[in-house]
Enzyme design. Structure first.
Site, PDB file in Angstrom:
ATOM      1  CG  HIS A   1      39.800  49.967  57.647  1.00  0.00           C
ATOM      2  ND1 HIS A   1      40.299  50.686  56.571  1.00  0.00           N
ATOM      3  CD2 HIS A   1      40.598  48.911  57.810  1.00  0.00           C
ATOM      4  CE1 HIS A   1      41.375  50.062  56.123  1.00  0.00           C
ATOM      5  NE2 HIS A   1      41.578  48.978  56.861  1.00  0.00           N
TER       6      HIS A   1
ATOM      7  CG  HIS B   1      36.929  49.051  40.987  1.00  0.00           C
ATOM      8  ND1 HIS B   1      37.662  50.182  40.728  1.00  0.00           N
ATOM      9  CD2 HIS B   1      37.675  48.295  41.831  1.00  0.00           C
ATOM     10  CE1 HIS B   1      38.806  50.113  41.379  1.00  0.00           C
ATOM     11  NE2 HIS B   1      38.836  48.974  42.065  1.00  0.00           N
TER      12      HIS B   1
ATOM     13  CG  HIS C   1      38.033  49.490  46.747  1.00  0.00           C
ATOM     14  ND1 HIS C   1      39.106  49.045  47.484  1.00  0.00           N
ATOM     15  CD2 HIS C   1      38.465  49.583  45.472  1.00  0.00           C
ATOM     16  CE1 HIS C   1      40.156  48.881  46.695  1.00  0.00           C
ATOM     17  NE2 HIS C   1      39.789  49.181  45.462  1.00  0.00           N
TER      18      HIS C   1
ATOM     19  CG  ASP D   1      38.928  55.111  40.063  1.00  0.00           C
ATOM     20  OD1 ASP D   1      39.938  55.709  39.618  1.00  0.00           O
ATOM     21  OD2 ASP D   1      38.997  54.025  40.661  1.00  0.00           O
TER      22      ASP D   1
ATOM     23  CB  CYS E   1      39.746  55.616  56.699  1.00  0.00           C
ATOM     24  SG  CYS E   1      39.396  53.854  56.973  1.00  0.00           S
TER      25      CYS E   1
ATOM     26  CG  HIS F   1      38.575  50.932  53.122  1.00  0.00           C
ATOM     27  ND1 HIS F   1      38.585  51.729  54.240  1.00  0.00           N
ATOM     28  CD2 HIS F   1      37.266  50.674  52.861  1.00  0.00           C
ATOM     29  CE1 HIS F   1      37.335  51.958  54.633  1.00  0.00           C
ATOM     30  NE2 HIS F   1      36.519  51.318  53.800  1.00  0.00           N
TER      31      HIS F   1
END
Length: 114
Positions: free
Chosen positions: A46, A102, A100, A30, A7, A98
């Site tokens: 979020h 990859h 995400h 990353d 966030c 949160h």
């Protein structure tokens, strides 16, 4: 969420190498890449993990995957192949709470996931 590192990235409170941003999504490199291309694509809203995705978030999730596809092409891994991973919960390997995804590519990743 005030203590969530992602966030804070969304709010540009901490630096990150942003590669894509729109009103609902942000993607950035990353900080500890596991492949030559290792991007994180996240919703700005979020959402803790995939288990918290609500019916009203379905369009957002579709757009997120479209952005993953677009970024794979822009970063030169669409043709050779890439991996998309989301971890859910501590047993699933989730470190940041949160949602995400990859995006990994740029080398042969093999079949082993862990």
């Amino acid at each position: 969420m005030s203590d969530c590192i992602f966030c804070k990235i969304v709010n540009h409170e901490i630096p990150s190498e942003v590669v894509y941003e729109d009103q609902d999504l942000i993607a950035f490199k990353d900080i500890a890449p596991l492949a030559p291309v290792h991007l994180l694509v996240i919703p700005k809203k979020h959402i803790k993990d995939l288990n918290e995705v609500a019916v009203e978030d379905e369009g957002l999730m579709g757009r997120l995957l479209s952005v993953v596809k677009k970024l794979a092409a822009e970063h030169g891994v669409a043709e050779s192949g890439y991996r998309v991973i989301t971890n859910i919960g501590s047993d699933g390997g989730q470190v940041v709470p949160h949602l995400h995804f990859h995006l990994l590519g740029g080398q042969k990743l093999g079949t082993k996931l862990g």
